[in-house]
Write an enzyme that holds these catalytic residues in place. Structure first.
Site, PDB file in Angstrom:
ATOM      1  N   GLY A  78       2.218  -4.891   4.158  1.00 10.61           N
ATOM      2  CA  GLY A  78       1.119  -5.588   3.513  1.00 10.61           C
ATOM      3  C   GLY A  78       1.089  -7.047   3.914  1.00 10.61           C
ATOM      4  O   GLY A  78       2.096  -7.618   4.350  1.00 10.61           O
ATOM      5  N   CYS A  79      -0.073  -7.673   3.749  1.00  8.05           N
ATOM      6  CA  CYS A  79      -0.225  -9.062   4.183  1.00  8.05           C
ATOM      7  C   CYS A  79       0.641 -10.014   3.363  1.00  8.05           C
ATOM      8  O   CYS A  79       1.377 -10.837   3.921  1.00  8.05           O
ATOM      9  CB  CYS A  79      -1.696  -9.466   4.135  1.00  8.05           C
ATOM     10  SG  CYS A  79      -2.512  -9.136   2.556  1.00  8.05           S
ATOM     11  N   TYR A  80       0.574  -9.923   2.045  1.00  7.71           N
ATOM     12  CA  TYR A  80       1.420 -10.780   1.214  1.00  7.71           C
ATOM     13  C   TYR A  80       2.902 -10.501   1.476  1.00  7.71           C
ATOM     14  O   TYR A  80       3.723 -11.424   1.548  1.00  7.71           O
ATOM     15  CB  TYR A  80       1.134 -10.536  -0.264  1.00  7.71           C
ATOM     16  CG  TYR A  80      -0.058 -11.242  -0.834  1.00  7.71           C
ATOM     17  CD1 TYR A  80      -0.192 -12.627  -0.759  1.00  7.71           C
ATOM     18  CD2 TYR A  80      -1.050 -10.534  -1.507  1.00  7.71           C
ATOM     19  CE1 TYR A  80      -1.282 -13.277  -1.321  1.00  7.71           C
ATOM     20  CE2 TYR A  80      -2.145 -11.172  -2.074  1.00  7.71           C
ATOM     21  CZ  TYR A  80      -2.253 -12.544  -1.978  1.00  7.71           C
ATOM     22  OH  TYR A  80      -3.336 -13.185  -2.542  1.00  7.71           O
ATOM     23  N   ALA A 107       4.181 -12.245   4.679  1.00  9.95           N
ATOM     24  CA  ALA A 107       4.408 -13.681   4.555  1.00  9.95           C
ATOM     25  C   ALA A 107       5.612 -13.991   3.661  1.00  9.95           C
ATOM     26  O   ALA A 107       6.437 -14.864   3.975  1.00  9.95           O
ATOM     27  CB  ALA A 107       3.155 -14.359   4.016  1.00  9.95           C
TER      28      ALA A 107
END
Length: 354
Positions: free
Chosen positions: A153-155, A158
Protein backbone atom coordinates in the site's frame (compact mmCIF):
# COMPACT_ATOMS: atom_id res chain seq x y z
CA UNK A 1 14.45 -8.02 -28.44
CA UNK A 2 11.73 -10.24 -27.02
CA UNK A 3 8.91 -8.26 -25.48
CA UNK A 4 6.90 -9.80 -22.67
CA UNK A 5 3.11 -9.80 -22.99
CA UNK A 6 1.71 -7.91 -20.00
CA UNK A 7 -1.86 -7.11 -19.01
CA UNK A 8 -3.56 -4.62 -16.71
CA UNK A 9 -6.90 -5.60 -15.21
CA UNK A 10 -8.77 -2.60 -13.86
CA UNK A 11 -6.98 -0.16 -16.14
CA UNK A 12 -9.27 2.86 -15.74
CA UNK A 13 -8.58 3.58 -12.07
CA UNK A 14 -5.82 5.98 -11.10
CA UNK A 15 -3.27 3.22 -10.48
CA UNK A 16 -4.30 1.42 -13.66
CA UNK A 17 -3.93 4.60 -15.72
CA UNK A 18 -0.51 5.26 -14.21
CA UNK A 19 0.56 1.67 -14.95
CA UNK A 20 -0.65 2.02 -18.54
CA UNK A 21 1.50 5.09 -19.09
CA UNK A 22 4.55 3.39 -17.56
CA UNK A 23 4.19 0.15 -19.50
CA UNK A 24 3.45 1.95 -22.77
CA UNK A 25 6.96 3.41 -22.51
CA UNK A 26 8.61 0.18 -21.29
CA UNK A 27 11.11 -1.11 -23.85
CA UNK A 28 10.73 -4.76 -22.78
CA UNK A 29 6.93 -4.86 -22.62
CA UNK A 30 4.14 -5.50 -25.09
CA UNK A 31 1.00 -4.28 -23.39
CA UNK A 32 -1.40 -6.95 -24.58
CA UNK A 33 -4.47 -6.44 -22.42
CA UNK A 34 -6.26 -3.60 -20.64
CA UNK A 35 -9.68 -4.13 -19.06
CA UNK A 36 -12.31 -1.70 -17.82
CA UNK A 37 -16.08 -1.85 -17.73
CA UNK A 38 -16.21 1.94 -17.63
CA UNK A 39 -14.18 2.34 -20.84
CA UNK A 40 -14.90 -0.97 -22.62
CA UNK A 41 -14.64 -0.72 -26.39
CA UNK A 42 -12.77 2.60 -26.30
CA UNK A 43 -9.08 2.82 -27.13
CA UNK A 44 -6.18 3.72 -24.87
CA UNK A 45 -5.28 6.51 -27.27
CA UNK A 46 -8.74 8.02 -27.01
CA UNK A 47 -8.73 7.91 -23.22
CA UNK A 48 -5.09 8.61 -22.34
CA UNK A 49 -3.62 10.23 -25.43
CA UNK A 50 -0.99 7.49 -25.82
CA UNK A 51 0.23 6.99 -29.40
CA UNK A 52 1.45 3.92 -31.29
CA UNK A 53 0.37 0.29 -30.82
CA UNK A 54 -0.68 0.80 -27.20
CA UNK A 55 -2.88 3.70 -28.25
CA UNK A 56 -4.87 1.47 -30.59
CA UNK A 57 -5.49 -1.16 -27.88
CA UNK A 58 -9.16 -1.32 -26.87
CA UNK A 59 -10.36 -1.80 -23.32
CA UNK A 60 -11.95 -5.21 -22.80
CA UNK A 61 -14.79 -5.77 -20.31
CA UNK A 62 -13.87 -7.04 -16.86
CA UNK A 63 -15.77 -10.31 -17.27
CA UNK A 64 -13.35 -11.26 -20.07
CA UNK A 65 -10.30 -10.79 -17.84
CA UNK A 66 -9.52 -14.43 -17.08
CA UNK A 67 -10.05 -15.55 -20.66
CA UNK A 68 -7.92 -12.81 -22.25
CA UNK A 69 -5.22 -12.84 -19.58
CA UNK A 70 -4.09 -16.29 -20.74
CA UNK A 71 -2.20 -14.48 -23.51
CA UNK A 72 -0.09 -12.65 -20.91
CA UNK A 73 3.03 -13.65 -18.99
CA UNK A 74 2.32 -11.27 -16.11
CA UNK A 75 -0.84 -9.37 -15.18
CA UNK A 76 -1.12 -6.32 -12.95
CA UNK A 77 -4.33 -6.23 -10.95
CA UNK A 78 -5.44 -2.65 -10.29
CA UNK A 79 -8.73 -3.88 -8.87
CA UNK A 80 -10.53 -3.72 -5.49
CA UNK A 81 -9.33 -6.32 -3.00
CA UNK A 82 -12.46 -8.46 -3.32
CA UNK A 83 -12.06 -8.58 -7.11
CA UNK A 84 -8.38 -9.52 -6.84
CA UNK A 85 -9.28 -12.30 -4.43
CA UNK A 86 -11.70 -13.72 -7.00
CA UNK A 87 -9.31 -13.43 -9.96
CA UNK A 88 -5.93 -14.52 -8.59
CA UNK A 89 -6.59 -18.28 -8.17
CA UNK A 90 -7.76 -18.59 -11.79
CA UNK A 91 -4.88 -16.52 -13.15
CA UNK A 92 -2.29 -18.59 -11.30
CA UNK A 93 -3.97 -21.81 -12.42
CA UNK A 94 -3.64 -20.60 -16.02
CA UNK A 95 0.10 -20.08 -15.55
CA UNK A 96 -0.11 -16.28 -15.42
CA UNK A 97 2.07 -14.51 -12.87
CA UNK A 98 0.35 -11.75 -10.90
CA UNK A 99 1.26 -8.43 -9.31
CA UNK A 100 -1.72 -7.43 -7.19
CA UNK A 101 -1.98 -3.72 -6.34
CA UNK A 102 -4.83 -4.28 -3.88
CA UNK A 103 -4.62 -5.40 -0.28
CA UNK A 104 -6.01 -8.87 -0.97
CA UNK A 105 -2.72 -10.72 -0.36
CA UNK A 106 -0.64 -8.32 1.75
CA UNK A 107 -1.52 -9.66 5.19
CA UNK A 108 -0.52 -13.11 6.40
CA UNK A 109 -3.13 -13.19 9.18
CA UNK A 110 -6.54 -14.08 7.76
CA UNK A 111 -8.19 -12.77 10.93
CA UNK A 112 -7.20 -9.21 10.00
CA UNK A 113 -9.25 -9.16 6.81
CA UNK A 114 -12.79 -8.95 8.27
CA UNK A 115 -11.73 -6.13 10.60
CA UNK A 116 -9.76 -4.03 8.10
CA UNK A 117 -11.05 -5.06 4.65
CA UNK A 118 -14.61 -6.15 5.50
CA UNK A 119 -14.40 -9.62 3.99
CA UNK A 120 -13.32 -13.09 5.04
CA UNK A 121 -10.28 -14.30 3.14
CA UNK A 122 -11.03 -17.33 0.97
CA UNK A 123 -7.49 -18.28 -0.13
CA UNK A 124 -5.26 -18.61 2.96
CA UNK A 125 -2.80 -20.86 1.11
CA UNK A 126 -2.09 -18.06 -1.33
CA UNK A 127 -1.42 -15.68 1.56
CA UNK A 128 1.43 -17.99 2.50
CA UNK A 129 2.75 -17.99 -1.06
CA UNK A 130 2.40 -14.29 -1.85
CA UNK A 131 5.63 -12.28 -1.72
CA UNK A 132 5.41 -8.76 -0.32
CA UNK A 133 6.85 -6.57 -3.06
CA UNK A 134 8.77 -3.80 -1.31
CA UNK A 135 12.17 -4.31 -2.98
CA UNK A 136 14.16 -2.09 -0.62
CA UNK A 137 13.11 -4.16 2.38
CA UNK A 138 12.00 -7.51 0.96
CA UNK A 139 14.10 -10.15 -0.75
CA UNK A 140 14.63 -9.20 -4.38
CA UNK A 141 15.37 -12.86 -5.07
CA UNK A 142 11.98 -13.95 -3.70
CA UNK A 143 10.24 -11.27 -5.76
CA UNK A 144 12.08 -12.45 -8.86
CA UNK A 145 10.88 -16.03 -8.37
CA UNK A 146 7.33 -15.27 -7.24
CA UNK A 147 4.13 -16.28 -8.97
CA UNK A 148 2.17 -13.79 -6.87
CA UNK A 149 3.51 -10.45 -5.66
CA UNK A 150 1.47 -8.38 -3.21
CA UNK A 151 2.26 -4.79 -4.12
CA UNK A 152 2.45 -2.73 -0.90
CA UNK A 153 0.00 0.00 0.00
CA UNK A 154 1.03 3.60 -0.54
CA UNK A 155 0.98 4.65 3.12
CA UNK A 156 2.62 1.39 4.14
CA UNK A 157 5.44 1.96 1.66
CA UNK A 158 6.26 5.42 2.97
CA UNK A 159 5.96 4.46 6.65
CA UNK A 160 8.08 1.32 6.34
CA UNK A 161 10.81 3.00 4.32
CA UNK A 162 11.00 5.78 6.92
CA UNK A 163 11.85 3.66 9.95
CA UNK A 164 12.60 0.05 8.96
CA UNK A 165 16.39 0.53 8.68
CA UNK A 166 16.46 2.05 12.16
CA UNK A 167 14.51 -0.85 13.65
CA UNK A 168 16.68 -3.38 11.85
CA UNK A 169 19.83 -1.71 13.21
CA UNK A 170 18.43 -1.65 16.75
CA UNK A 171 18.89 2.09 17.22
CA UNK A 172 15.27 2.72 18.19
CA UNK A 173 13.77 2.07 21.60
CA UNK A 174 11.32 -0.86 21.76
CA UNK A 175 8.43 1.49 22.42
CA UNK A 176 5.74 2.74 20.12
CA UNK A 177 6.31 4.46 16.80
CA UNK A 178 3.86 7.16 15.79
CA UNK A 179 3.14 7.94 12.15
CA UNK A 180 1.41 11.08 10.95
CA UNK A 181 0.77 10.68 7.23
CA UNK A 182 -0.93 12.91 4.67
CA UNK A 183 -1.98 11.94 1.15
CA UNK A 184 -3.44 13.56 -1.92
CA UNK A 185 -6.98 12.66 -2.95
CA UNK A 186 -5.98 10.10 -5.60
CA UNK A 187 -5.11 7.77 -2.74
CA UNK A 188 -8.84 7.21 -2.24
CA UNK A 189 -9.24 5.86 -5.76
CA UNK A 190 -11.28 7.05 -8.72
CA UNK A 191 -14.75 7.23 -7.29
CA UNK A 192 -17.33 9.93 -6.81
CA UNK A 193 -18.36 10.90 -3.29
CA UNK A 194 -19.34 14.04 -1.47
CA UNK A 195 -16.34 13.79 0.88
CA UNK A 196 -13.92 13.83 -2.06
CA UNK A 197 -15.61 16.52 -4.14
CA UNK A 198 -13.60 19.66 -4.86
CA UNK A 199 -15.78 21.91 -2.71
CA UNK A 200 -15.35 19.61 0.30
CA UNK A 201 -11.61 18.99 -0.05
CA UNK A 202 -10.30 22.37 -1.20
CA UNK A 203 -8.77 24.49 1.58
CA UNK A 204 -9.40 21.73 4.12
CA UNK A 205 -7.22 19.23 6.00
CA UNK A 206 -8.52 16.37 8.09
CA UNK A 207 -7.74 12.97 9.55
CA UNK A 208 -9.73 9.92 8.50
CA UNK A 209 -10.21 6.27 9.49
CA UNK A 210 -8.51 7.06 12.79
CA UNK A 211 -7.30 3.88 14.54
CA UNK A 212 -8.98 1.70 11.88
CA UNK A 213 -7.09 2.37 8.65
CA UNK A 214 -6.51 -0.77 6.57
CA UNK A 215 -2.80 -0.05 6.15
CA UNK A 216 -2.14 -0.26 9.90
CA UNK A 217 -1.78 -4.07 10.12
CA UNK A 218 0.33 -4.01 6.96
CA UNK A 219 2.73 -1.49 8.49
CA UNK A 220 2.85 -3.48 11.74
CA UNK A 221 3.58 -6.72 9.86
CA UNK A 222 6.40 -5.16 7.84
CA UNK A 223 8.06 -3.49 10.83
CA UNK A 224 7.83 -6.62 12.96
CA UNK A 225 9.52 -8.55 10.15
CA UNK A 226 12.53 -6.24 10.00
CA UNK A 227 12.78 -5.64 13.75
CA UNK A 228 12.40 -9.29 14.76
CA UNK A 229 9.73 -8.42 17.34
CA UNK A 230 6.30 -6.75 17.41
CA UNK A 231 6.44 -2.98 17.04
CA UNK A 232 3.64 -1.03 18.77
CA UNK A 233 2.50 1.79 16.52
CA UNK A 234 -0.11 4.45 15.95
CA UNK A 235 -0.90 5.40 12.37
CA UNK A 236 -3.07 8.38 11.45
CA UNK A 237 -3.92 9.22 7.85
CA UNK A 238 -4.83 12.74 6.72
CA UNK A 239 -6.36 13.99 3.47
CA UNK A 240 -4.50 16.77 1.69
CA UNK A 241 -6.24 19.11 -0.78
CA UNK A 242 -3.82 17.93 -3.48
CA UNK A 243 -4.07 15.35 -6.26
CA UNK A 244 -1.08 13.18 -5.40
CA UNK A 245 1.80 12.63 -3.04
CA UNK A 246 2.31 11.30 0.51
CA UNK A 247 4.33 12.88 3.28
CA UNK A 248 4.93 10.82 6.42
CA UNK A 249 6.38 12.08 9.68
CA UNK A 250 7.40 9.32 12.10
CA UNK A 251 8.20 9.77 15.78
CA UNK A 252 10.24 7.36 17.90
CA UNK A 253 13.01 7.38 20.51
CA UNK A 254 16.66 6.40 20.38
CA UNK A 255 17.49 3.14 22.11
CA UNK A 256 19.60 3.44 25.27
CA UNK A 257 23.23 3.92 24.24
CA UNK A 258 22.40 4.66 20.58
CA UNK A 259 23.53 7.93 19.03
CA UNK A 260 22.24 10.27 16.37
CA UNK A 261 25.26 9.43 14.23
CA UNK A 262 24.42 5.72 14.40
CA UNK A 263 20.85 6.43 13.36
CA UNK A 264 21.99 8.52 10.39
CA UNK A 265 24.47 5.83 9.39
CA UNK A 266 21.80 3.09 9.59
CA UNK A 267 19.55 5.00 7.21
CA UNK A 268 22.30 5.80 4.71
CA UNK A 269 23.82 2.31 4.72
CA UNK A 270 20.43 0.63 4.27
CA UNK A 271 19.69 2.59 1.10
CA UNK A 272 23.18 3.08 -0.31
CA UNK A 273 22.50 0.77 -3.27
CA UNK A 274 18.76 1.41 -3.67
CA UNK A 275 18.23 3.33 -6.91
CA UNK A 276 14.98 4.99 -5.85
CA UNK A 277 15.84 5.97 -2.27
CA UNK A 278 17.54 9.24 -1.45
CA UNK A 279 18.58 10.06 2.10
CA UNK A 280 18.48 13.82 2.53
CA UNK A 281 20.50 15.94 4.92
CA UNK A 282 17.48 17.16 6.88
CA UNK A 283 13.76 16.45 7.18
CA UNK A 284 13.25 20.11 6.25
CA UNK A 285 14.16 19.38 2.62
CA UNK A 286 11.91 16.34 2.13
CA UNK A 287 8.96 17.55 0.06
CA UNK A 288 6.23 16.31 -2.24
CA UNK A 289 7.46 18.44 -5.14
CA UNK A 290 10.74 16.56 -5.06
CA UNK A 291 9.14 13.15 -5.63
CA UNK A 292 5.73 13.54 -7.30
CA UNK A 293 5.91 12.14 -10.81
CA UNK A 294 8.80 9.80 -9.92
CA UNK A 295 9.38 6.39 -8.35
CA UNK A 296 11.61 7.97 -5.71
CA UNK A 297 11.28 8.03 -1.95
CA UNK A 298 13.06 10.87 -0.15
CA UNK A 299 13.77 10.26 3.53
CA UNK A 300 15.63 12.09 6.29
CA UNK A 301 15.86 12.11 10.07
CA UNK A 302 16.67 14.43 12.94
CA UNK A 303 17.45 13.60 16.57
CA UNK A 304 16.85 15.92 19.50
CA UNK A 305 20.21 15.86 21.22
CA UNK A 306 19.53 18.31 24.01
CA UNK A 307 16.38 20.29 23.43
CA UNK A 308 12.94 19.81 24.89
CA UNK A 309 12.78 16.04 24.33
CA UNK A 310 16.30 14.53 24.28
CA UNK A 311 16.49 11.26 22.38
CA UNK A 312 13.45 11.98 20.24
CA UNK A 313 13.83 10.79 16.64
CA UNK A 314 11.82 12.41 13.84
CA UNK A 315 11.88 10.87 10.36
CA UNK A 316 10.17 12.22 7.26
CA UNK A 317 9.53 10.36 4.02
CA UNK A 318 7.85 11.46 0.80
CA UNK A 319 6.60 9.47 -2.19
CA UNK A 320 4.18 9.77 -5.08
CA UNK A 321 1.26 7.60 -3.98
CA UNK A 322 0.49 6.56 -7.57
CA UNK A 323 4.07 5.77 -8.58
CA UNK A 324 6.29 4.46 -5.76
CA UNK A 325 3.08 3.90 -3.79
CA UNK A 326 1.36 1.88 -6.53
CA UNK A 327 2.04 1.56 -10.27
CA UNK A 328 5.73 2.48 -10.25
CA UNK A 329 6.45 -0.04 -7.53
CA UNK A 330 4.47 -2.62 -9.50
CA UNK A 331 6.69 -1.98 -12.54
CA UNK A 332 9.76 -2.17 -10.30
CA UNK A 333 8.52 -5.59 -9.14
CA UNK A 334 7.76 -6.60 -12.73
CA UNK A 335 11.33 -5.76 -13.71
CA UNK A 336 12.64 -7.99 -10.94
CA UNK A 337 10.27 -10.84 -11.85
CA UNK A 338 11.43 -10.76 -15.46
CA UNK A 339 15.13 -10.37 -14.70
CA UNK A 340 15.37 -6.90 -16.19
CA UNK A 341 17.20 -3.92 -14.73
CA UNK A 342 15.17 -2.72 -11.76
CA UNK A 343 15.10 0.85 -13.06
CA UNK A 344 13.76 0.03 -16.56
CA UNK A 345 11.01 2.51 -17.58
CA UNK A 346 11.36 4.23 -14.20
CA UNK A 347 14.75 5.94 -14.21
CA UNK A 348 13.75 8.73 -16.57
CA UNK A 349 10.65 9.80 -14.62
CA UNK A 350 10.97 13.27 -13.19
CA UNK A 351 9.15 15.56 -10.85
CA UNK A 352 7.49 18.67 -12.26
CA UNK A 353 8.39 21.81 -10.35
CA UNK A 354 7.32 24.43 -11.07
Amino acid sequence: MHKAAIGIIGASGYSGVEATHLLAAHERVELRLVTSDRWKGETVGRRLGIQGPVGSLAYAPQDKSLELARECEVVLLATPAETSLELVPGLLAAGVRVIDLSGAFRLRDTAAYPAFYNFAHSAPALLEEAVYGLPELSSRERIAQARLVANPGCYATACALAVAPLLRAGVLEKGSVIFDAASGTTGAGRKGSEDLSFSEVDEDFRAYRVLRHQHTPEIAQTLAGVAGHPVPLTFTAHLLPLKRGILVTAYARLAPGATAAQAQAALREAYATSPFLSVEASPDVVSLKGVVGTNRCAVALAVDAGGHDPGRVVVTAAIDNLVKGAAGQAVQNLNLMKGWAETTALASLRSFSP
